[in-house]
Design an enzyme around this catalytic site. Structure first.
Site, PDB file in Angstrom:
ATOM      1  N   GLU A  80       0.814  -1.203   0.000  1.00 54.45           N
ATOM      2  CA  GLU A  80       0.000   0.000   0.000  1.00 54.45           C
ATOM      3  C   GLU A  80       0.855   1.263   0.000  1.00 54.45           C
ATOM      4  OE1 GLU A  80      -3.075  -0.157  -0.497  1.00 54.45           O
ATOM      5  OE2 GLU A  80      -3.521  -2.258  -0.033  1.00 54.45           O
ATOM      6  N   ARG A  90     -18.140  -0.536   6.316  1.00 54.36           N
ATOM      7  CA  ARG A  90     -19.291  -1.157   5.658  1.00 54.36           C
ATOM      8  C   ARG A  90     -19.891  -2.254   6.523  1.00 54.36           C
ATOM      9  NH1 ARG A  90     -19.704  -5.540   2.416  1.00 54.36           N
ATOM     10  NH2 ARG A  90     -17.436  -5.762   2.295  1.00 54.36           N
ATOM     11  N   CYS A 143      -7.782  -2.197   8.499  1.00 55.96           N
ATOM     12  CA  CYS A 143      -6.441  -2.193   7.905  1.00 55.96           C
ATOM     13  C   CYS A 143      -5.965  -0.771   7.624  1.00 55.96           C
ATOM     14  CB  CYS A 143      -6.438  -3.014   6.615  1.00 55.96           C
ATOM     15  SG  CYS A 143      -6.525  -4.807   6.867  1.00 55.96           S
ATOM     16  N   HIS A 164      -1.021  -5.663   2.182  1.00 56.84           N
ATOM     17  CA  HIS A 164      -2.202  -6.517   2.136  1.00 56.84           C
ATOM     18  C   HIS A 164      -1.837  -7.865   1.520  1.00 56.84           C
ATOM     19  CE1 HIS A 164      -5.619  -3.492   2.796  1.00 56.84           C
ATOM     20  NE2 HIS A 164      -5.905  -4.542   3.537  1.00 56.84           N
TER      21      HIS A 164
END
Length: 210
Positions: A80, A90, A143, A164
């Site tokens: 990342e 969510r 994360c 990830h």
């Protein structure tokens, strides 16, 4: 002596395992140094993960911080590049918390760039025969929250970032993209080694068109 902090996560929800945490344990079991490697498995909770990470950084004063987490659905190791100061869950975390549209760190900048040599890490993982890619979104769940927290908490001399990982073939749901756990652990170890050895990131294209 250089100190490296490497973290993964506990299983989420009803999952039997989390390859990020398992891979961190595997890296720790075979680490031979010479750097001091501190490893930990964080809870998949907004409050708990951030607090634990900050406590570890305060205690060990690492020179390098690499957090890892599961990105189910991805087929490659994702290094990342950008952490955003946004929590927009969510689904609930393991504590049942589901914050929406709040900052990871109130008053902090809208985003931070990883301070790891991200392009060099992707190149070295790929050279080892493990699929890897540069990623520009770590999501808005735990994360990314840990990723942003690490960068916000790190001193200017500390290199920090997030990786990830896909499901491991040992515990992947039916039909899910996956890599062998040993490959995932190898990738994390390469990320650590590259972050220690490479002073300046590779100046090669790594952007996307969409």
């Amino acid at each position: 002596m250089t100190t490296v902090l490497l973290t993964g996560f506990d299983p989420f929800g009803g999952d039997a395992a989390n390859p990020s945490g398992e891979a961190v344990h595997l890296v720790a079991s075979r680490w031979t140094g010479p750097e001091v490697l501190v490893t930990a498995v964080l809870p998949v909770t907004f409050a708990g993960a951030a607090a634990r990470l900050r406590a570890l950084m305060d205690e060990h004063r690492p020179d390098v911080v690499i957090a890892a987490g599961l990105a189910g659905g991805r087929a490659a190791i994702g290094v990342e590049r950008v952490a955003v100061n946004l929590v927009d869950a969510r689904i609930p975390d393991n504590d049942g918390d589901q914050p929406v549209d709040v900052p990871s760190v109130p008053g902090a900048p809208a985003a931070h760039f990883a301070t790891l040599p991200v392009k060099a890490i992707v190149a070295r993982i790929t050279e080892a025969g493990i699929p890897a890619e540069l990623s520009y979104s770590a999501g808005t769940f735990v994360c990314n929250h840990v990723f942003f927290t690490a960068l916000e908490a790190a001193a200017s001399s500390v290199r920090a970032g997030f990786v990830h990982v896909p499901w491991s073939t040992e515990h992947a749901p039916a039909g899910a993209a996956a890599l062998p756990l040993r490959d995932i652990a190898d990738a994390l170890e390469i990320a650590v080694r590259t972050s220690v050895e490479v002073a300046e990131d590779a100046a090669v294209p790594g952007g996307t068109l969409h």
